[in-house]
Design an enzyme around this catalytic site. Structure first.
Site, PDB file in Angstrom:
ATOM      1  N   HIS A 101     -30.307 130.366  -0.757  1.00 58.40           N
ATOM      2  CA  HIS A 101     -30.533 129.602  -2.010  1.00 58.40           C
ATOM      3  C   HIS A 101     -32.290 129.945  -2.261  1.00 58.40           C
ATOM      4  O   HIS A 101     -32.770 130.143  -1.051  1.00 58.40           O
ATOM      5  CB  HIS A 101     -30.583 128.317  -1.908  1.00 58.40           C
ATOM      6  CG  HIS A 101     -29.293 127.530  -1.786  1.00 58.40           C
ATOM      7  ND1 HIS A 101     -28.641 127.480  -0.321  1.00 58.40           N
ATOM      8  CD2 HIS A 101     -28.339 127.241  -2.805  1.00 58.40           C
ATOM      9  CE1 HIS A 101     -27.448 126.833  -0.625  1.00 58.40           C
ATOM     10  NE2 HIS A 101     -26.945 126.750  -1.778  1.00 58.40           N
ATOM     11  N   ASP A 104     -34.296 127.742  -0.073  1.00 58.05           N
ATOM     12  CA  ASP A 104     -34.124 128.036   1.439  1.00 58.05           C
ATOM     13  C   ASP A 104     -35.215 128.717   1.826  1.00 58.05           C
ATOM     14  O   ASP A 104     -35.733 128.712   3.058  1.00 58.05           O
ATOM     15  CB  ASP A 104     -32.697 128.543   1.789  1.00 58.05           C
ATOM     16  CG  ASP A 104     -31.767 127.999   1.338  1.00 58.05           C
ATOM     17  OD1 ASP A 104     -31.658 126.779   1.147  1.00 58.05           O
ATOM     18  OD2 ASP A 104     -30.642 128.467   1.368  1.00 58.05           O
TER      19      ASP A 104
HETATM   20  C1  XUL Z   1     -21.925 123.092  -0.810  1.00 60.95           C
HETATM   21  C2  XUL Z   1     -22.116 124.696  -0.725  1.00 60.95           C
HETATM   22  C3  XUL Z   1     -23.211 125.407  -0.953  1.00 60.95           C
HETATM   23  C4  XUL Z   1     -22.875 126.778  -1.753  1.00 60.95           C
HETATM   24  C5  XUL Z   1     -23.991 127.533  -2.283  1.00 60.95           C
HETATM   25  O1  XUL Z   1     -20.661 122.401  -0.331  1.00 60.95           O
HETATM   26  O2  XUL Z   1     -20.955 125.359  -0.145  1.00 60.95           O
HETATM   27  O3  XUL Z   1     -24.153 125.477   0.253  1.00 60.95           O
HETATM   28  O4  XUL Z   1     -22.139 127.433  -0.495  1.00 60.95           O
HETATM   29  O5  XUL Z   1     -24.671 126.788  -3.006  1.00 60.95           O
END
Ligand code: XUL
Ligand code: CO
Length: 439
Positions: A101, A104
């Site tokens: 993300h 992150d």
């Molecule tokens: C949350 C989840 C996230 C997604 C990306 O449950 O799985 O980490 O993979 O936002």
């Protein structure tokens, strides 16, 4: 350069009789199975957030693991240390992909999105520089549109048009970063896209606004040269009481309704499937049937707990059934991203490696066993035979859609009563699977 994991050697394949905890027992990257190497089938990826960011903090207590990597958390120095540690970690495990993300990879500036974007430019330059000459690449990028308080009422589904624009701005930058880093995919996980109560919610408006953002993202992505897949990652709940991308079937219906199904596919997460009351295999089968197989967030839940525990996958029955679906659908366009985290008490650097080894071996063994089930042929032959009444005669007319209701009724009248449709043979089939799994 600093070594972050000095006590960990390169992890190698030693075979099933090895007792070395820092060796693969089943994952033999270059071994060919059904025409492709294990590495090509599995495309393992490291999730930046769990592996390099999460320190074990939970609702009841502070972090237990040190993820500072020698720097002060919240600084750009720390962000860069995470890049260096992450690359060393992936190299030692032979993992070629990462997923992240925006939030992150560098700290967000709480006051100014322009400064956040400048930091993103700096850190993505750093990632490019440090991965140059390696075979480490980005599997998919995404934006965190759920942690910041501005998203408390949703991102693309927010009641606030200003917040909607902040979500759009993040997605725009996220797509630019995806192109810059050569990502194969871009994920939308709608953690806050849903509701707590319908009493305050205009569901139609919210869903239309989500579709608008997805369409704009698709158009902008294609305009700036993003040729990869967009993914929706379904999840029924948590953090919201109800999330719109409930499961694969719901998300696929949404994409088709909004003309997005040519550019979007599914990113299926095992623990999200179980939260939706499905098996992991079910969600993958839906994707296969709908030609929507994309990528996988590899993890597992706990059958006794009702939330997303994001455990490393070790249940070989489940990894086998997942790989069976994936192989039969022609493989993954994305890969297997370990959206998994160590349990809070597993807090040492060695535990980070043990966890990945356990997940990689569980999927490698699942791949081996799934290929054996397919090559064995008993399951496929049984299913084929079970539907054989549709190969000719009246059954073929049903399949061709050339039958009328009157004709079907006349057929029933002539038979007076149908013969038994035959045993489902579930227990026998489960024995076949066990026989292959444990031989
Ligand atoms: C949350 C989840 C996230 C997604 C990306 O449950 O799985 O980490 O993979 O936002
Ligand atoms: Co996920």
């Amino acid at each position: 350069m600093n070594e972050f994991f000095p006590n960990i050697p390169e992890i190698r394949f030693e075979g099933k009789d090895s007792k070395n905890p820092l060796a693969f027992k089943y994952y033999d990257a270059k071994k060919v199975i059904m025409g492709k190497t294990m590495e090509e089938h599995l495309n393992f990826a490291m999730a930046w957030w769990h592996n390099l960011c999460a320190n074990g903090v939970d609702m009841f207590g502070a972090g237990t693991a040190d993820k500072s990597f020698g720097a002060i958390p919240g600084t750009m120095e720390h962000a860069k240390a995470k890049v260096d540690a992450g690359i060393e970690f992936m190299k030692k495990l032979g993992i070629k992909y990462y997923c992240f993300h925006d939030a992150d990879i560098c700290p967000e500036d709480p006051e100014d999105i322009n400064e956040t974007n400048r930091r993103l430019d700096e850190i993505t330059d750093y990632i490019l520089e440090k991965t140059k000459g390696t075979d480490i690449k980005c599997l998919w990028a995404t934006c965190n549109m759920f942690s910041n308080p501005r998203f408390m009422n949703g991102a693309a589904s927010s009641n606030s048009a200003d917040v909607w624009c902040f979500a759009a701005a993040q997605v725009k930058k996220g797509l630019e970063n995806a192109v810059k880093l050569g990502a194969k995919g871009y994920v939308f996980w709608g953690g806050r896209e849903g509701y707590e109560t319908l009493l305050n919610t205009d569901m139609k408006l919210e869903q239309e606004n989500i579709a608008t953002l997805f369409s704009l993202a698709r158009d902008y992505g294609r305009k700036i040269g993003f040729t990869g897949d967009f993914y929706i990652e379904p999840k029924p709940k948590e953090p919201m009481k109800h999330q719109y991308d409930f499961d694969a079937a719901t998300a696929i219906g949404f994409l088709r309704k909004n003309g997005l199904d040519k550019d979007f596919r599914m990113n299926i997460e095992a623990n999200h499937a179980t939260l939706a009351g499905h098996t992991f295999q079910h969600e993958l089968r839906v994707c296969a049937v709908e030609d929507m197989m994309g990528s996988v967030d590899a993890n597992m839940g706990d059958t006794l707990l009702g939330w997303d525990t994001d455990q490393f996958p070790t249940n070989v029955y489940d990894t086998t059934m997942a790989m069976y679906e994936i192989l039969k659908a022609g493989g993954l366009r994305g890969g297997l991203n370990f959206d998994s985290k160590n349990r809070r008490p597993s807090n040492t650097p060695e535990d980070m490696f043990y966890a990945f080894i356990s997940g990689m071996d569980a999927f490698a063994l699942g791949l081996i066993k799934a290929a054996e089930i397919i090559e064995d042929g008993r399951i496929d032959a049984f299913v084929k035979d079970r539907y054989s009444s549709y190969s000719d005669g009246i059954g073929k007319k049903i399949r061709d859609r050339s039958i009328t209701l009157e004709e079907a009724a006349a057929h029933a009248a002539e038979l007076k009563k149908p013969a038994s449709p035959g045993s489902g043979r579930q227990e026998y089939l489960e024995t076949v699977v066990n026989n292959i799994l444990f031989s």
